[in-house]
Design a protein around this motif. Structure first.
Motif, short mmCIF file in Angstrom:
data_model
loop_
_atom_site.label_atom_id
_atom_site.label_comp_id
_atom_site.label_asym_id
_atom_site.label_seq_id
_atom_site.Cartn_x
_atom_site.Cartn_y
_atom_site.Cartn_z
N ASP A 263 0.96 -1.02 0.45
CA ASP A 263 -0.10 0.23 0.31
C ASP A 263 0.78 0.80 0.18
O ASP A 263 1.13 1.67 0.93
CB ASP A 263 -0.88 0.34 1.26
CG ASP A 263 -1.97 1.44 1.68
OD1 ASP A 263 -1.72 1.64 0.73
OD2 ASP A 263 -2.90 1.16 1.98
N LEU A 264 1.20 1.74 -1.24
CA LEU A 264 2.25 2.49 -1.49
C LEU A 264 1.96 4.06 -0.87
O LEU A 264 2.13 4.71 -0.05
CB LEU A 264 2.66 2.74 -2.84
CG LEU A 264 3.83 1.36 -3.36
CD1 LEU A 264 4.41 2.34 -4.57
CD2 LEU A 264 4.82 1.27 -2.22
N LEU B 190 6.24 6.97 -7.51
CA LEU B 190 6.45 8.00 -5.97
C LEU B 190 5.95 8.81 -6.55
O LEU B 190 4.55 9.21 -5.15
CB LEU B 190 7.66 8.18 -5.84
CG LEU B 190 8.18 9.27 -4.72
CD1 LEU B 190 7.94 8.56 -3.62
CD2 LEU B 190 9.76 10.01 -5.12
N LEU B 191 5.06 8.59 -7.44
CA LEU B 191 4.70 10.21 -8.02
C LEU B 191 2.92 10.15 -7.54
O LEU B 191 2.29 10.60 -7.30
CB LEU B 191 5.00 11.11 -9.38
CG LEU B 191 3.61 11.57 -10.07
CD1 LEU B 191 4.00 12.47 -9.55
CD2 LEU B 191 3.90 11.23 -11.28
N LEU B 192 3.17 8.65 -7.86
CA LEU B 192 1.51 8.07 -8.02
C LEU B 192 0.88 8.07 -6.42
O LEU B 192 -0.32 8.84 -6.09
CB LEU B 192 1.78 7.17 -8.64
CG LEU B 192 1.02 7.03 -10.39
CD1 LEU B 192 1.03 5.81 -11.41
CD2 LEU B 192 0.44 7.99 -10.86
N ALA B 193 2.11 7.59 -6.00
CA ALA B 193 2.00 7.60 -4.46
C ALA B 193 1.08 8.83 -3.36
O ALA B 193 0.55 8.81 -2.82
CB ALA B 193 2.83 6.72 -3.61
N LEU C 161 7.50 -2.26 -6.69
CA LEU C 161 7.41 -1.35 -6.72
C LEU C 161 6.50 -1.17 -8.20
O LEU C 161 5.13 -0.92 -8.84
CB LEU C 161 8.33 -0.66 -6.62
CG LEU C 161 8.32 0.28 -5.83
CD1 LEU C 161 10.02 1.67 -5.75
CD2 LEU C 161 7.35 1.45 -4.75
N ARG C 162 7.48 -2.27 -8.94
CA ARG C 162 6.36 -2.47 -10.33
C ARG C 162 5.31 -3.60 -10.21
O ARG C 162 4.16 -2.70 -11.01
CB ARG C 162 8.17 -3.05 -11.41
CG ARG C 162 8.73 -1.46 -11.64
CD ARG C 162 10.11 -2.17 -11.94
NE ARG C 162 10.76 -1.52 -12.43
CZ ARG C 162 11.23 -0.47 -11.75
NH1 ARG C 162 11.15 -0.06 -9.92
NH2 ARG C 162 12.58 0.54 -11.84
N GLY D 99 -0.84 -2.75 -11.02
CA GLY D 99 -2.01 -3.08 -10.78
C GLY D 99 -2.76 -1.69 -10.69
O GLY D 99 -3.76 -1.18 -10.49
N GLN D 100 -2.28 -0.43 -10.91
CA GLN D 100 -2.72 1.38 -11.48
C GLN D 100 -2.85 1.11 -12.90
O GLN D 100 -2.97 2.12 -13.13
CB GLN D 100 -1.40 2.47 -10.65
CG GLN D 100 -1.53 1.45 -9.42
CD GLN D 100 -2.25 2.44 -8.51
OE1 GLN D 100 -3.13 2.99 -8.54
NE2 GLN D 100 -2.97 1.75 -7.55
#
Length: 414
Positions: A4-5, A34-37, A166-167, A172-173
């Motif tokens: 759960d970033l 990182l940006l999306l999180a 992370l990948r 998943g996104q």
């Protein structure tokens, strides 16, 4: 299990999480995640990409990040660095350039915090590279999750997460990323270490196990820091960029604590990215023994002096003799000092060392910086005319602030 970033990021920035953050995004998987999180965690986000111009694809990748940011409703800027003209260690030059460019961008945007996308894999690779350099406990205790440099607080909130995880989260996104082919170029030491780490995986030596080892070492490192911090609270004097301690007390410290104190002090004063070479630091420490006579030495861009029972460290005059920074819009950043002009002043001025213009009466306060420190302190000049020297008592409305903050707080209570 997919991490759960957004929660990991928010927890890493707690308890004093800023409302607005800058995010350094190269377009690779780590920084894209990182940006999306950061967006999903609810932070006010501004993004920045440095186009290094080392590969023909770099501009398209930067523009790809800009397009992603536009879809997310995130402000984005592209900064340029002419990497093709860099000489020597291009990897290191690029890292320094990114910090300088992004730091200046953040200050201009009023951002006090910038997020970096380093992962558990970066931590493991850095650990092995430092093992190869015979680093001590400090070097093997991991990458700093938070640090200050050039007036900006930098954060590495994803050090607990592996690159592969992370990948998986990105997939998943439904998000993509760019793969930099230089990450497979074995001409770079880090890439060779990455391949070696992959080969060690069947033995149980993985990024995850190294990360746990680093955490144990970090605990031991913090314990030593706490011991030294308590000693510094009582004995160390910090004033105007100068650090001094009673020499007799210094000599009673354990050799590891002496080495740690001097190495950290040199780094703090010089604003350096790396500590001095171990052999040079050991040679200096060998001279700082209980039988030492008064001495003066230079190391790491700093002056080390033993006189009248005190050991003092200041900036070396030769290291900043040619450093001149123009005052722009009433401010300047000079050798780690933030300089601010009084309202309506500053046009045509520059910042340089005070040098021999030091007033005769300055430096006499036992609780303040000595004359050697004041000579290398920031002064404001218009041509050859001295306008202000705030640390020497000649402010004329100008102010200076050490961007490195308190030495004890920065170095021992991070």
């Amino acid at each position: 299990m997919t991490p759960d970033l957004p929660k990991i990021l928010a927890d890493a920035l707690a308890p004093d999480a800023p409302r607005r953050v800058g995010v350094a995004v190269s377009g690779g998987g780590d920084s894209t995640a990182l940006l999306l999180a950061a967006v999903q965690a609810g932070f006010g986000v501004q993004a920045v990409t440095v186009d290094h111009h080392l590969r023909p694809e770099s501009r398209a990748e930067a523009e790809g990040v800009a397009a992603l940011c536009a879809r997310l409703g995130v402000a984005h800027d592209i900064l340029d660095w002419d990497g093709a003209s860099a000489t020597g260690n291009v990897y290191d030059a690029g890292r320094r350039a990114r910090f300088a460019l992004i730091g200046a961008w953040a200050r201009a945007e009023g951002l006090g915090d910038v997020l970096l996308g380093h992962t558990a894999d970066d931590e493991a690779e850095t650990f092995l590279m430092r093992v190869a350099r015979s680093s001590g406990l400090e070097g093997l205790s991991g990458m700093r999750p938070r640090f200050e440099e050039a007036g900006v607080t930098w954060h590495r909130p994803l050090l607990s997460v592996g690159r592969a995880a992370l990948r998986d989260w990105l997939r998943g996104q439904g998000a993509g990323w760019f793969d930099d082919p230089s990450n497979e170029d074995t001409a770079h030491a880090r890439v060779r270490v990455r391949h070696a780490l992959a080969a060690l995986s069947p033995t149980g030596v993985t990024a995850e196990t190294i990360s746990r080892t680093v955490a144990h070492l970090a605990e031991a490192n913090r314990a030593l820091d706490a011991i030294l911090a308590r000693w510094c609270d009582v004995h160390l004097r910090e004033a105007g960029g100068e650090i001094s301690v009673p020499f007799a007390g210094f000599c009673t410290l354990d050799p590891e604590l002496r080495r740690r104190l001097i190495g950290r002090a040199l780094n703090w004063i010089a604003g350096a990215d790396y500590p001095p070479r171990a052999a040079k630091l050991e040679a200096l420490l060998a001279r700082l023994n209980p039988d030492a006579a008064p001495l003066r030495a230079t190391l790491h861009g700093c002056r080390v002096a033993l006189s009248r029972g005190r050991l003092s460290l200041t900036r070396e005059a030769a290291a900043i003799a040619a450093l001149r920074v123009p005052v722009t819009a009433g401010t300047a950043l000079w050798d780690g000092w933030a300089v601010r002009a009084p309202e309506g002043a500053g046009d045509g001025c520059h910042v340089a060392a005070l040098g021999t213009a030091l007033p005769k009466e300055a430096g006499r306060d036992p609780a303040g910086p000595g004359r050697a420190a004041l000579r290398v302190s920031p002064a404001i000049w218009r041509g050859e005319t001295l306008i202000s020297a705030p640390l020497a008592g000649l402010s004329a409305g100008w102010t200076v602030r050490n961007c490195r903050g308190s030495f004890i707080l920065r170095e021992f209570r991070r």
